[in-house]
Scaffold this motif. Structure first.
Motif, PDB file in Angstrom:
ATOM      1  N   VAL A  69     -13.601   5.971   8.960  1.00 24.51           N
ATOM      2  CA  VAL A  69     -13.870   5.093   7.818  1.00 24.51           C
ATOM      3  C   VAL A  69     -14.580   5.874   6.705  1.00 24.51           C
ATOM      4  N   ALA A  70     -15.505   6.751   7.075  1.00 23.32           N
ATOM      5  CA  ALA A  70     -16.180   7.579   6.072  1.00 23.32           C
ATOM      6  C   ALA A  70     -15.180   8.517   5.394  1.00 23.32           C
ATOM      7  N   PHE A  71     -14.243   9.049   6.174  1.00 16.72           N
ATOM      8  CA  PHE A  71     -13.228   9.945   5.619  1.00 16.72           C
ATOM      9  C   PHE A  71     -12.292   9.198   4.670  1.00 16.72           C
ATOM     10  N   MET A  72     -11.980   7.929   4.999  1.00 20.25           N
ATOM     11  CA  MET A  72     -11.137   7.127   4.095  1.00 20.25           C
ATOM     12  C   MET A  72     -11.812   6.946   2.745  1.00 20.25           C
ATOM     13  N   CYS A  73     -13.105   6.665   2.765  1.00 19.52           N
ATOM     14  CA  CYS A  73     -13.839   6.501   1.502  1.00 19.52           C
ATOM     15  C   CYS A  73     -13.846   7.807   0.714  1.00 19.52           C
ATOM     16  N   LEU A  74     -14.063   8.910   1.402  1.00 20.98           N
ATOM     17  CA  LEU A  74     -14.121  10.207   0.723  1.00 20.98           C
ATOM     18  C   LEU A  74     -12.773  10.587   0.123  1.00 20.98           C
ATOM     19  N   MET A  75     -11.706  10.415   0.878  1.00 22.73           N
ATOM     20  CA  MET A  75     -10.385  10.805   0.380  1.00 22.73           C
ATOM     21  C   MET A  75      -9.884   9.874  -0.723  1.00 22.73           C
ATOM     22  N   ASN A  76     -10.389   8.645  -0.737  1.00 22.52           N
ATOM     23  CA  ASN A  76      -9.965   7.697  -1.768  1.00 22.52           C
ATOM     24  C   ASN A  76     -10.520   8.069  -3.144  1.00 22.52           C
ATOM     25  N   ILE A  77     -11.542   8.897  -3.179  1.00 22.97           N
ATOM     26  CA  ILE A  77     -12.081   9.356  -4.463  1.00 22.97           C
ATOM     27  C   ILE A  77     -11.007  10.096  -5.257  1.00 22.97           C
ATOM     28  N   PHE A  78     -10.151  10.824  -4.552  1.00 19.81           N
ATOM     29  CA  PHE A  78      -9.163  11.664  -5.214  1.00 19.81           C
ATOM     30  C   PHE A  78      -7.887  10.926  -5.598  1.00 19.81           C
ATOM     31  N   ASN A  79      -7.850   9.614  -5.440  1.00 20.21           N
ATOM     32  CA  ASN A  79      -6.735   8.785  -5.901  1.00 20.21           C
ATOM     33  C   ASN A  79      -7.015   8.185  -7.274  1.00 20.21           C
ATOM     34  N   PHE A  80      -7.839   8.850  -8.075  1.00 19.80           N
ATOM     35  CA  PHE A  80      -8.268   8.259  -9.343  1.00 19.80           C
ATOM     36  C   PHE A  80      -7.127   8.078 -10.328  1.00 19.80           C
ATOM     37  N   LYS A  81      -6.031   8.819 -10.181  1.00 18.51           N
ATOM     38  CA  LYS A  81      -4.905   8.660 -11.110  1.00 18.51           C
ATOM     39  C   LYS A  81      -4.046   7.452 -10.767  1.00 18.51           C
ATOM     40  N   ARG A  82      -4.122   6.995  -9.532  1.00 20.78           N
ATOM     41  CA  ARG A  82      -3.346   5.836  -9.079  1.00 20.78           C
ATOM     42  C   ARG A  82      -4.322   4.715  -8.742  1.00 20.78           C
ATOM     43  N   ARG A  83      -4.718   4.002  -9.768  1.00 28.40           N
ATOM     44  CA  ARG A  83      -5.761   3.000  -9.611  1.00 28.40           C
ATOM     45  C   ARG A  83      -5.354   1.832  -8.725  1.00 28.40           C
ATOM     46  N   SER A  84      -4.107   1.395  -8.795  1.00 31.25           N
ATOM     47  CA  SER A  84      -3.699   0.257  -7.960  1.00 31.25           C
ATOM     48  C   SER A  84      -3.685   0.649  -6.481  1.00 31.25           C
ATOM     49  N   LEU A  85      -3.235   1.864  -6.172  1.00 29.73           N
ATOM     50  CA  LEU A  85      -3.281   2.344  -4.797  1.00 29.73           C
ATOM     51  C   LEU A  85      -4.732   2.506  -4.338  1.00 29.73           C
ATOM     52  N   GLN A  86      -5.569   3.012  -5.224  1.00 28.05           N
ATOM     53  CA  GLN A  86      -6.982   3.195  -4.899  1.00 28.05           C
ATOM     54  C   GLN A  86      -7.627   1.844  -4.569  1.00 28.05           C
ATOM     55  N   LYS A  87      -7.281   0.827  -5.344  1.00 27.54           N
ATOM     56  CA  LYS A  87      -7.847  -0.500  -5.109  1.00 27.54           C
ATOM     57  C   LYS A  87      -7.380  -1.069  -3.769  1.00 27.54           C
ATOM     58  N   ARG A  88      -6.096  -0.885  -3.427  1.00 26.51           N
ATOM     59  CA  ARG A  88      -5.588  -1.378  -2.151  1.00 26.51           C
ATOM     60  C   ARG A  88      -6.243  -0.656  -0.971  1.00 26.51           C
ATOM     61  N   ILE A  89      -6.454   0.634  -1.109  1.00 26.96           N
ATOM     62  CA  ILE A  89      -7.101   1.390  -0.037  1.00 26.96           C
ATOM     63  C   ILE A  89      -8.556   0.949   0.118  1.00 26.96           C
ATOM     64  N   ILE A  90      -9.218   0.658  -0.986  1.00 26.14           N
ATOM     65  CA  ILE A  90     -10.606   0.186  -0.900  1.00 26.14           C
ATOM     66  C   ILE A  90     -10.666  -1.165  -0.197  1.00 26.14           C
ATOM     67  N   ILE A  91      -9.728  -2.050  -0.484  1.00 25.45           N
ATOM     68  CA  ILE A  91      -9.710  -3.354   0.184  1.00 25.45           C
ATOM     69  C   ILE A  91      -9.487  -3.169   1.684  1.00 25.45           C
ATOM     70  N   PHE A  92      -8.581  -2.259   2.049  1.00 22.84           N
ATOM     71  CA  PHE A  92      -8.374  -1.949   3.465  1.00 22.84           C
ATOM     72  C   PHE A  92      -9.637  -1.345   4.080  1.00 22.84           C
ATOM     73  N   THR A  93     -10.322  -0.496   3.325  1.00 21.51           N
ATOM     74  CA  THR A  93     -11.553   0.136   3.812  1.00 21.51           C
ATOM     75  C   THR A  93     -12.646  -0.907   4.023  1.00 21.51           C
ATOM     76  N   ILE A  94     -12.735  -1.885   3.129  1.00 18.41           N
ATOM     77  CA  ILE A  94     -13.723  -2.957   3.300  1.00 18.41           C
ATOM     78  C   ILE A  94     -13.448  -3.721   4.595  1.00 18.41           C
ATOM     79  N   ALA A  95     -12.181  -4.014   4.855  1.00 17.45           N
ATOM     80  CA  ALA A  95     -11.831  -4.696   6.101  1.00 17.45           C
ATOM     81  C   ALA A  95     -12.158  -3.813   7.308  1.00 17.45           C
TER      82      ALA A  95
END
Length: 155
Positions: A69-95
């Protein structure tokens, strides 16, 4: 572009989840022996004078989930160009953090003598703080999307 505010929030969520590796979830003292639950196992301190800790039980699946889960948060930082994908991954990470917190509570019940009289350590509250940081990251992404839409209208 990587200096966006959501990157800072995701980094803070990562740091919070990494801190869970080192901070106890629950602590309980029974007849001079102190038991502590961490994400990697159950530790018992036999006597306060010597301070020797003994790992009684290992929680490898919980440890792997914490790192993932910590790695998911860290790797999601580098999805800054794809904001909609970043948002979906964050929602999955919250779950995933919510499930991880529930799983931590299940393991916390394995403390000798049960949860009655046990004190919750800082590790018990860190998943809620990580979820807060992820929600703030979503707010930052929404703010970026509004800014980009308004800039496109001006063109």
């Amino acid at each position: 572009m990587i200096q966006r505010i959501q990157s800072i929030w995701l980094f803070l969520a990562t740091i919070t989840l990494i801190l869970m590796l080192f901070l106890p979830i629950t602590t309980k003292e029974i007849s001079g022996a102190e038991s502590e639950i961490y994400t990697n196992g159950l530790y018992q301190t036999l006597s306060a004078k010597t301070g020797t800790e003994l790992k009684v039980q290992s929680f490898m699946p919980l440890l792997i989930t914490n790192i993932a889960v910590a790695f998911m948060c860290l790797m999601n930082i580098f999805n800054f160009k794809r904001r909609s994908l970043q948002k979906r991954i964050i929602i999955f990470t919250i779950a995933a953090i919510g499930g991880f917190a529930f799983w931590c509570s299940v393991y916390a019940k394995k403390i000798p003598g049960g949860l009655e009289g046990a004190s919750f350590g800082a590790g018990a509250y860190l998943p809620a703080i990580a979820i807060l940081f992820c929600v703030l990251a979503i707010f930052g992404i929404n703010k970026d999307e509004r800014l980009i839409r308004s800039a496109e209208r001006l063109r």
